[in-house]
Design an enzyme around this catalytic site. Structure first.
Site, PDB file in Angstrom:
ATOM      1  N   GLU A 161      15.003  87.629  61.649  1.00 22.63           N
ATOM      2  CA  GLU A 161      15.224  86.351  62.314  1.00 22.63           C
ATOM      3  C   GLU A 161      16.669  85.856  62.109  1.00 22.63           C
ATOM      4  O   GLU A 161      16.881  85.592  60.983  1.00 22.63           O
ATOM      5  CB  GLU A 161      14.008  85.311  61.480  1.00 22.63           C
ATOM      6  N   CYS A 185      17.348  77.370  61.773  1.00 20.87           N
ATOM      7  CA  CYS A 185      17.843  78.191  62.471  1.00 20.87           C
ATOM      8  C   CYS A 185      16.970  77.623  63.958  1.00 20.87           C
ATOM      9  O   CYS A 185      17.646  78.063  65.023  1.00 20.87           O
ATOM     10  CB  CYS A 185      17.214  79.653  62.397  1.00 20.87           C
TER      11      CYS A 185
HETATM   12  C1  SIN Z   1      14.403  78.866  59.711  1.00 22.80           C
HETATM   13  O1  SIN Z   1      15.414  78.177  59.931  1.00 22.80           O
HETATM   14  O2  SIN Z   1      15.040  80.079  59.521  1.00 22.80           O
HETATM   15  C2  SIN Z   1      12.990  78.937  59.691  1.00 22.80           C
HETATM   16  C3  SIN Z   1      12.693  77.483  60.278  1.00 22.80           C
HETATM   17  C4  SIN Z   1      11.090  77.503  60.163  1.00 22.80           C
HETATM   18  O3  SIN Z   1      10.375  78.232  59.734  1.00 22.80           O
HETATM   19  O4  SIN Z   1      10.738  76.134  60.633  1.00 22.80           O
END
Ligand code: SIN
Length: 520
Positions: free
Chosen positions: A267, A301
């Site tokens: 991810e 992210c």
């Molecule tokens: C992330 O920002 O990597 C994960 C965000 C989320 O799980 O909501």
């Protein structure tokens, strides 16, 4: 025992024994062989929280060996046994909600309500995967030959390397660890050097829950991160890598993993478009933008990075957003009126500064904020820029900070083109009350996850992940299968009574051919 280099009482936890300041290998809390230490600070105050060991390649190899030995027995436990242990772990997490939420706030800076929110989110992955453990069903596939029976089973893949970021010190670990343990895998975790204490507290609770030695191992590292990361991805004993972090690091680690063709879940970075059409409920869109853009002070992210607003409602949306952002209270997340915390470190503040300067140089205007806030702590004022151009840095790369960049658009076609004009494709959001448009746009966005009329999508139950350069594979949801190998087993030699054996025609190899031979 926590290392003496941590003043446990300063954390203010109800259970100070949750504070662990050592690595964890084969069921033992351990220091670095060479004695090095890494300082961990509270980003809201700049004060030292404590030290953790600076481990290296030797400890990484030991942890991998320990995980490999533990795999021999852990992989043979029943799904029900793993379910029960994970549910116990989940219950212990929930019993310690307050302490674990506080730890997240102390080391990451997010406000306590968000820290507790992450804690609940984090625990939900353990609960979800406990429930998934007992549902890793196989399959029986109708055979192409009457003498065969086709069966598919799923088996744990082996030792998993888990590499996680600081923006979710707890939830990014459980999202991966829950799936790995439920599948029957063992793990070596490398938590981020900025936020190790949440990870170490989780391991303490997993141990209390009865998860056996060697099943979970933790290597803490900072200066040695490049060589440790390489080892965790290249070592042939490791069979899978799960990484959340930036796209450049994801590419590097996948290259290492490719040397032994390991399975990889990634991810990586996002650059989420957030689109407000003129038929949207503007209040709902403003609330969605606040939640989506400013969660974690913009350090997620899945954050909105580019906010596109249709021209007829642009001015109204911008002023309502600015009004809400002006009411934010930025500060130490432990203070009850704080709505938004600091950025993780000065480099993060510098990146936001750079994006603001660049956008202004290309004609954008400041509607709110625009500057760093003097320390202690690493704060940047929640900022809104209007008239951001598509060649600005912020339109091209993820800011990872509290900077809402507004751009005006005219048509649906134009905005879809703008939204997809990026190598990234993690999340995308839009607000519209036209049901036809909702389907069209949801299908047209080149992302792994879409929020329509919502700025919040994250849950354990969803297939979380991206397309393009935002990632590979999906986590949460049915992500347990990413930690399993699919094995096909053909059961042959079935004897079928001669009266039922198919007759060969035209000399072709037909069903029953093998049986004819054995029936004679
Ligand atoms: C992330 O920002 O990597 C994960 C965000 C989320 O799980 O909501």
């Amino acid at each position: 025992m926590a290392s003496t280099s941590v003043n446990t009482s300063a954390f203010g936890l109800k259970d100070a024994s949750l504070i662990r300041a050592q690595g964890y290998i084969n069921g033992q809390w351990v220091d670095a062989k060479e004695g090095g230490k890494i300082q961990v600070t509270n980003p809201a105050t700049g004060e030292e929280l404590g030290h953790i060991p600076e481990m290296g390649i030797v400890e990484a190899k030991e942890a991998i060996e320990a995980a490999s030995n533990a795999f021999k027995t852990w992989s043979k436990t029943t799904a029900k046994e793993r379910h029960d242990l994970l549910m116990k772990f989940y219950q212990l997490m929930r019993e310690n909600d307050d302490d674990l939420g506080r730890l997240i706030t102390l080391e990451n800076g997010k406000p306590l309500a968000e820290g507790k929110g992450e804690q609940a989110y984090s625990a939900s992955f353990i609960e979800w995967f406990a429930e998934e453990a007992v549902r890793t069903y196989g399959e029986v596939i109708p055979a192409a030959q009457g003498s065969l029976r086709n069966v598919v089973i799923k088996q744990p893949i082996g030792v998993v390397s888990i590499l996680t970021p600081w923006n979710f010190p707890s939830a990014m670990i459980t999202r991966k660890l829950g799936a790995a343990l439920a599948a029957g895998c063992t793990a070596v975790i490398k938590p981020p050097a900025e936020t190790p204490f949440s990870c170490l507290a989780l391991v303490e609770l997993a141990t209390r829950a009865g998860i056996p030695p060697g099943v979970i191992n933790v290597i803490t590292t900072s200066a040695n991160v490049a060589e440790v990361g390489k080892e965790l991805c290249e070592n042939p004993i490791v069979k899978k890598i799960s990484f959340t972090g930036s796209t450049p690091v994801a590419k590097l680690l996948s290259g290492y993993a490719a040397t032994t063709l390991k399975k990889v879940s990634i991810e990586a970075g996002g650059n989420a478009p957030f689109i407000v059409f003129d038929d949207a409920d503007i209040d709902a869109a403003v609330a969605g933008a606040i939640a989506c853009k400013f969660r974690g002070s913009g350090q997620t992210c899945v954050c909105a990075n580019r906010i596109y607003v249709q021209s007829s409602i642009y001015a109204e949306f911008a002023s309502r957003l600015a009004e809400k952002v002006a009411a934010f209270k930025v500060g130490n997340g432990l203070e009850s009126d704080t709505t938004h915390g600091p950025l993780i470190h000065d480099r993060a503040v510098q990146k936001v500064e750079k994006h603001v300067e660049d956008a202004l140089a290309r004609g954008a205007q400041i509607l709110h904020g625009g500057k760093r806030i003097a320390g202690p702590g690493t704060f940047f004022a929640p900022t809104i820029l209007s008239d951001v151009t598509s060649d600005a840095l912020i339109s091209r790369e993820e800011t990872f900070g509290p900077l809402a960049a507004l751009t005006k658009f005219e048509t649906e076609e134009e905005v879809i083109k703008l939204a997809n004009d990026t190598p990234f494709g993690l999340a995308g959001y839009f607000f519209s009350r036209d049901v036809g448009r909702v389907w069209r746009v949801a299908e047209a966005l080149e992302v792994g996850m879409v929020g329509t009329n919502t700025g919040v999508i994250s849950q354990a139950v969803i297939p979380f992940g991206g397309v393009k350069e935002s990632g590979l594979g999906r986590e949460g949801s049915h992500g347990i299968t990413e930690y399993m190998n699919v094995k096909f087993i053909a059961f042959g030699g079935l004897l079928i009574p001669a009266s039922l054996v198919a007759i060969f025609v035209d000399g072709a190899c037909a069903p029953g051919g093998i049986l004819i031979a054995s029936a004679r």
